[in-house]
Each structure stands twice: as C-alpha cells, then as structure tokens.
Design an enzyme around this catalytic site. Structure first.
Site, mmCIF file in Angstrom:
data_model
loop_
_atom_site.group_PDB
_atom_site.id
_atom_site.type_symbol
_atom_site.label_atom_id
_atom_site.label_comp_id
_atom_site.label_asym_id
_atom_site.label_seq_id
_atom_site.Cartn_x
_atom_site.Cartn_y
_atom_site.Cartn_z
ATOM 1 N N VAL A 100 -9.606 8.836 -1.887
ATOM 2 C CA VAL A 100 -10.046 8.758 -0.496
ATOM 3 C C VAL A 100 -9.676 9.861 0.276
ATOM 4 C CG1 VAL A 100 -9.753 6.902 1.346
ATOM 5 C CG2 VAL A 100 -9.639 5.946 -1.045
ATOM 6 N N LYS A 139 2.434 3.663 -11.154
ATOM 7 C CA LYS A 139 1.218 2.863 -11.004
ATOM 8 C C LYS A 139 0.603 2.048 -12.195
ATOM 9 C CE LYS A 139 0.609 3.724 -6.718
ATOM 10 N NZ LYS A 139 0.563 2.751 -5.627
ATOM 11 N N TYR A 162 4.017 9.502 -10.723
ATOM 12 C CA TYR A 162 3.202 8.544 -9.970
ATOM 13 C C TYR A 162 2.017 7.605 -11.062
ATOM 14 C CZ TYR A 162 -0.667 7.447 -6.776
ATOM 15 O OH TYR A 162 -1.616 6.713 -6.112
ATOM 16 N N THR A 181 -7.636 11.136 2.682
ATOM 17 C CA THR A 181 -6.297 10.755 3.409
ATOM 18 C C THR A 181 -5.339 11.967 3.244
ATOM 19 O OG1 THR A 181 -5.260 9.831 1.291
ATOM 20 C CG2 THR A 181 -6.551 8.290 2.546
ATOM 21 N N SER A 201 -3.118 0.196 -6.399
ATOM 22 C CA SER A 201 -2.847 0.741 -7.676
ATOM 23 C C SER A 201 -3.630 2.309 -7.477
ATOM 24 C CB SER A 201 -3.230 0.024 -8.762
ATOM 25 O OG SER A 201 -2.947 0.893 -9.936
ATOM 26 N N ASN A 204 0.844 -1.233 -0.123
ATOM 27 C CA ASN A 204 -0.114 0.056 -0.087
ATOM 28 C C ASN A 204 0.943 1.336 -0.143
ATOM 29 O OD1 ASN A 204 -2.461 1.841 0.688
ATOM 30 N ND2 ASN A 204 -1.145 2.057 2.559
#
Length: 262
Positions: free
Chosen positions: A189, A160, A156, A191, A142, A86
């Site tokens: 999400v 991925k 990034y 985060t 991913s 993760n």
C-alpha cells in the site's frame, strides 16, 4: 440496534485512517482511535464527526495506554463491539545476525504484544456487547511478510507470523464468547511505510527484493489505502463467524462486497 463502537489503532494516517473513514462514512460506526500522533488528517476527521470520534493519544506498545483507550471508549460510547489492530513498525530493519538487541523488545511490543495489551482489557466489553446474531469482531492487520521472508525484515516478519498464530488462538479460545478474530494481509500500500522502505531499504535489503518495491512505486501499482481499508472496515462490521481464526488476503473474493468503489 445501536451503532457499532470500534477502536482503530494507528489511525493517524495510511490504512488506519482509511479504515476509520470507512467505518464512519459507510457503516455508521462510532470510532475511537489510539495513535501516538494526532495528525491534521485525523483531526479533520474528528471535526467532521464530533459526536462519533474519540481520539486517544498513546503508544500501543504501552499496556496502560491501551487500557486507557478501552476505558475512555466505553465511557464515551457505552459499549465496545470491535477492534482493528493496525499499528505497526518495520523497525528495526537489518539482518538478524546484526540487528541491535536493544531494539528487539520494542519491536515485538509494537507489532505483536500490543494485540494482547488491548485485547485483554477489551475482551470483557466485547463479550458483553456480543451475541450469536451480532458477534463482536477483532481484525488484526498482518502482512504478506508473515508467510515469506525478506532480508532485513526478520523481526517484522516474525512478529506478523505470530500475529497470525494469535488470531487462530484467540478464535479457538473465544468460540463461546461470540467474539470473532481475523488476520488480514493488506497488500503493498502507498503509505509512509513504503516511503521508509524506499529510503532505508537499499542499504540493508537484498537488491532483487528491494527492486520489487521500487518497481511497484515507479509503475503506479501500489494500492491506495482505501482499497484494503474498506475491506478491513467491512470485516470489522460484518465478518461471518465461519471465517474466524483465518489469515486472509484483503482481495479475497469472499469480501468483495466491501471493496472501495470509485
């Protein structure tokens, strides 16, 4: 049957912490974590499950830290049945034509090569614990960026996309080893990464792309970490063999049984 033993990287907060909690509370797993920072939230989880949690401080971008996490996990729990990969970073954010070249390798080490750094020392243990009736499982987190493009997210997105490719290749190479691999898109999400996007993104991202993330946040539409986290944890425990090698969305109806319930 002995309890599952799963290493979760990047478990100090956000999705990784939610995955670890679900594995412990809902699946009776033993969990080892590999993270740079032992946050109060992760320490509280370790205190709640003192016999079932092993926290390993280290950096996924360093092969030796990954190998140490595997060794300590097997030493404590006696086996290894799964990995949830993760950990990741958006850095360096910036147009590919402008991004600092000295940041490229560190980005790839964290977002891509870290998968190899941990799978290589783990694979013999995963194979040893696996059987056709109860395979070992490796879940790679991913991103939707792996199949799309955002200005300033080039490194990034590329990493991925390569994670999805690694997943397919691992699955093809381990057909006889009873080790399954899955790449999961967790959605957008709530985060720390989203906070970083809102802070840094306006200076480097295209305005129309930045507005998507701003509107999701302002509208209260960001996913809670527990939503994709519960599905990812379920896949780490019960992914069927026929899905190995796929890149899937966390909300895929095939995984509805593992969705977080209020």
């Amino acid at each position: 049957m002995s309890a599952p033993v799963i290493i979760v990287t990047g478990a100090s907060r956000g999705i990784g912490l939610a995955i670890a909690r679900t594995l412990l509370a809902s699946h009776g797993a033993n969990v080892a974590t590999l993270q740079r920072t032992l946050t109060p939230e992760l320490q509280a989880l370790a205190d709640q499950y003192p016999d079932r949690v092993l926290t390993v401080s280290g950096d996924v971008s360093k092969p030796e830290d990954n190998a140490r996490a595997v060794q300590q996990t097997v030493a404590k729990f006696g086996s290894l049945t799964g990995l949830v990969l993760n950990a990741g970073t958006l850095e360096p954010l910036g147009k590919l034509s402008e991004v600092s070249l000295d940041k490229l390798v560190p980005s790839l080490q964290t977002n891509l090569l870290s998968a190899l750094y941990i799978v290589q020392p783990a694979i013999e243990h995963l194979r040893a614990a696996a059987s056709p009736a109860n395979p070992a499982r490796v879940i790679l987190v991913s991103s939707g960026a792996s199949v799309g493009a955002y200005q300033a997210w080039g490194m990034y997105s590329a990493a991925k996309a390569a994670v999805n490719s690694l997943t397919r290749t691992f699955a093809a190479e381990e057909k006889d080893g009873n080790v399954l691999f899955l790449s999961v898109r967790p959605g957008v999400v709530d985060t720390d990464m989203q906070g970083h996007i809102r802070k840094v993104g306006p200076g480097v991202m295209a305005p129309n792309e930045m507005s998507k993330f701003t509107e999701l946040h302002e509208g209260g539409l960001l996913l809670r970490p527990e939503q994709p986290g519960s599905v990812i944890a379920g896949c780490a425990i019960g992914l069927p063999a026929e899905y190995s090698g796929e890149y899937v969305d966390w909300a895929d109806e095939r995984f509805a049984q593992w969705r977080h319930q209020e």
